[in-house]
Design an enzyme around this catalytic site. Structure first.
Site, PDB file in Angstrom:
ATOM      1  N   ASP A 151       8.102  -2.640 -15.748  1.00  0.00           N
ATOM      2  CA  ASP A 151       8.463  -1.318 -15.229  1.00  0.00           C
ATOM      3  C   ASP A 151       8.868  -0.454 -16.416  1.00  0.00           C
ATOM      4  O   ASP A 151       9.389  -0.965 -17.418  1.00  0.00           O
ATOM      5  CB  ASP A 151       9.623  -1.419 -14.223  1.00  0.00           C
ATOM      6  CG  ASP A 151       9.717  -0.201 -13.309  1.00  0.00           C
ATOM      7  OD1 ASP A 151       9.277  -0.283 -12.142  1.00  0.00           O
ATOM      8  OD2 ASP A 151      10.213   0.846 -13.769  1.00  0.00           O
TER       9      ASP A 151
ATOM     10  N   CYS B 240       1.756   4.329  -1.923  1.00  0.00           N
ATOM     11  CA  CYS B 240       2.794   4.875  -1.033  1.00  0.00           C
ATOM     12  C   CYS B 240       2.676   6.398  -0.940  1.00  0.00           C
ATOM     13  O   CYS B 240       3.597   7.066  -0.488  1.00  0.00           O
ATOM     14  CB  CYS B 240       4.183   4.463  -1.503  1.00  0.00           C
ATOM     15  SG  CYS B 240       4.564   5.026  -3.159  1.00  0.00           S
TER      16      CYS B 240
HETATM   17  N1  SAH Z   1       7.453  -2.787  -6.306  1.00  0.00           N
HETATM   18  C1  SAH Z   1       8.778  -2.233  -6.336  1.00  0.00           C
HETATM   19  C2  SAH Z   1       8.804  -0.746  -6.028  1.00  0.00           C
HETATM   20  C3  SAH Z   1       7.977   0.106  -6.962  1.00  0.00           C
HETATM   21  S1  SAH Z   1       8.453   1.772  -7.006  1.00  0.00           S
HETATM   22  C4  SAH Z   1       9.680  -3.017  -5.396  1.00  0.00           C
HETATM   23  O1  SAH Z   1       9.199  -3.902  -4.689  1.00  0.00           O
HETATM   24  O2  SAH Z   1      10.877  -2.744  -5.363  1.00  0.00           O
HETATM   25  C5  SAH Z   1       7.579   2.321  -8.396  1.00  0.00           C
HETATM   26  C6  SAH Z   1       8.158   1.896  -9.725  1.00  0.00           C
HETATM   27  O3  SAH Z   1       7.259   2.327 -10.743  1.00  0.00           O
HETATM   28  C7  SAH Z   1       9.515   2.487 -10.118  1.00  0.00           C
HETATM   29  O4  SAH Z   1      10.395   1.430 -10.385  1.00  0.00           O
HETATM   30  C8  SAH Z   1       9.256   3.287 -11.400  1.00  0.00           C
HETATM   31  O5  SAH Z   1      10.291   3.148 -12.355  1.00  0.00           O
HETATM   32  C9  SAH Z   1       8.001   2.639 -11.908  1.00  0.00           C
HETATM   33  N2  SAH Z   1       7.114   3.430 -12.762  1.00  0.00           N
HETATM   34  C10 SAH Z   1       6.720   4.726 -12.618  1.00  0.00           C
HETATM   35  N3  SAH Z   1       5.789   5.031 -13.535  1.00  0.00           N
HETATM   36  C11 SAH Z   1       5.581   3.905 -14.273  1.00  0.00           C
HETATM   37  C12 SAH Z   1       4.700   3.572 -15.350  1.00  0.00           C
HETATM   38  N4  SAH Z   1       3.861   4.462 -15.849  1.00  0.00           N
HETATM   39  N5  SAH Z   1       4.742   2.322 -15.833  1.00  0.00           N
HETATM   40  C13 SAH Z   1       5.586   1.393 -15.334  1.00  0.00           C
HETATM   41  N6  SAH Z   1       6.420   1.657 -14.317  1.00  0.00           N
HETATM   42  C14 SAH Z   1       6.410   2.888 -13.781  1.00  0.00           C
END
Ligand code: SAH
Length: 397
Positions: free
Chosen positions: A253, A341
């Site tokens: 992340d 989403c």
């Molecule tokens: N799968 C997670 C929810 C994902 S929400 C769960 O089960 O809880 C989306 C996530 O993507 C967020 O934590 C955000 O910090 C991250 N994010 C956004 N852009 C990103 C990128 N370019 N690379 C890595 N992470 C990213």
């Protein structure tokens, strides 16, 4: 009471219980409503239809009730009790394996503009409209009534979601705390797994409750696999994968705060650093550098690529590119759990983007399952727009 009259012939959607009145349908307002006021909605012929929160913008009214006398003193208590009764019926309230759920999912629970997530006694509220923001203290009182002594606190986290309007003080904070409650983070249980939730520092209300059932599915498929969890936030899928017997999980992340929580969640569930590695990195770049076949289960759960209709085309291209990479990299006989989403990207659009992604790799791909949001992220049958989370479980040869 403040009123609005609809244009002739524009009452049909309200009669079919659609919870929004668009500005183009409004003929006249009476009593100078200001944003957030409760207004009564009348047909052009003068028949009372419904009442709801008045707002400025393309949606003029978000309907709270299709009955007469909607704002009886018990309106909030009645509506929240109904939401709680539905969660009870879903088996979420008395479980010794799960202590968190979404109590209110906006239109899905007849409360447009309101989200309430429940974390083992702590309710975190997000108002997405001025009307709900102005009602937050009444909502808090009603929560105290319906939960009684089991309620620990009510936290308002609307500063990032309520539309900013002069006169609204958008500062997050506790609306109520039980004596002795220690503010801060809390450990919750989800399907028997432990997670730290920090509603003040975390994203959204603190945890992505909408992936509960899909995480359980990952657990079922993880045994003996090398797993890559992209966009992992606080490591929900990672903990389940390890619980299901994964050999090793890599979690990625871009948020350093989220990654710090991943490490704590991994430890909290008794897993060791030999089973798990954290990467604070851009998931798309990280995936590009992964060698082919290293992982035999990849989870792709990015943030919403399209926040509005105008961004749809670019978003679909982004989903296609990202999924092409995941399908290309996964080991033969591997799984890809892929999600979107974005509310404006519907199931068909998403399936088409993933289809194009698969075709570009030339690999043989089966759809094993179609995934969606869980029952507590309820969809009002009259408001199909409430469906937003969709996913596919792919088996790649
Ligand atoms: N799968 C997670 C929810 C994902 S929400 C769960 O089960 O809880 C989306 C996530 O993507 C967020 O934590 C955000 O910090 C991250 N994010 C956004 N852009 C990103 C990128 N370019 N690379 C890595 N992470 C990213």
């Amino acid at each position: 009471m403040k009123k609005i009259y609809l244009k002739k012939g524009r009452d049909e959607s309200v009669r079919r219980f659609h919870p929004w009145v668009f500005s183009g349908a409004v003929a006249q307002t009476v009593g100078n409503p200001v944003e957030g006021d409760v207004v009564a909605v009348y047909s052009a012929e003068g028949e009372y239809l419904a009442c709801g929160h008045w707002q400025i913008g393309s949606i003029s009214v978000r309907i709270l009730s299709f009955d007469a006398d909607p704002l009886s003193p018990s309106f909030w208590e009645d509506t929240l009790s109904a939401a709680l009764a539905a969660r009870k019926a879903m088996g979420l309230t008395d479980s010794d394996r799960t202590s968190c759920y979404r109590l209110v999912h906006g239109e899905g629970d007849g409360l447009p503009g309101l989200i309430i997530d429940y974390y083992d006694g702590v309710c975190v509220l997000q108002a997405h409209s001025v009307g709900m923001f102005r009602a937050k203290n009444q909502i808090c009182e009603a929560l105290r009534k319906i939960y009684g002594d089991s309620l620990k606190a009510v936290y308002d986290k609307s500063s990032g979601t309520a539309p900013f309007k002069a006169g609204l003080e958008l500062v997050d904070g506790y609306l109520w705390q039980a004596p002795g409650f220690e503010a801060g983070e809390q450990v919750v249980l989800e399907n028997g797994h432990k997670f730290l939730v920090n509603w003040t520092e975390g994203q959204k209300t603190g945890f992505f409750l909408d992936q509960r059932e899909n995480r359980a599915l990952v657990e079922r498929y993880a045994r003996g696999r090398n797993v890559l969890n992209l966009f992992c936030y606080t490591g929900g899928f990672s903990v389940y994968a390890l619980g299901g017997g994964a050999l090793h999980v890599d979690s990625v992340d871009s948020s350093a705060k989220a990654m710090a929580m991943v490490d704590r969640n991994i430890a909290l569930n008794g897993f060791t650093s030999s089973q798990h590695t954290s990467f604070c990195a851009d998931a798309i770049e990280h995936l590009a550098a992964v060698e082919d076949g290293k992982y035999d289960l990849i989870i792709v759960d990015p943030p919403a690529f399209a926040k509005h209709r105008g961004a749809l085309k670019n978003a679909l291209r982004a989903y296609q590119r990202l999924n092409a990479r995941a399908i290309e990299k996964v080991a033969p006989g591997g799984f890809v759990f892929t999600f979107s989403c974005s509310q404006v990207v519907d199931k068909e659009d998403f399936a088409l983007a993933v289809f194009s992604a698969a075709a570009s790799t030339g690999r043989r791909v089966r759809i094993l399952d179609r995934l969606n949001q869980p029952a507590d992220h309820a969809v009002n049958i009259y408001h199909p727009e409430g469906e937003y989370l969709k996913g596919l479980l792919l088996y790649v040869e």
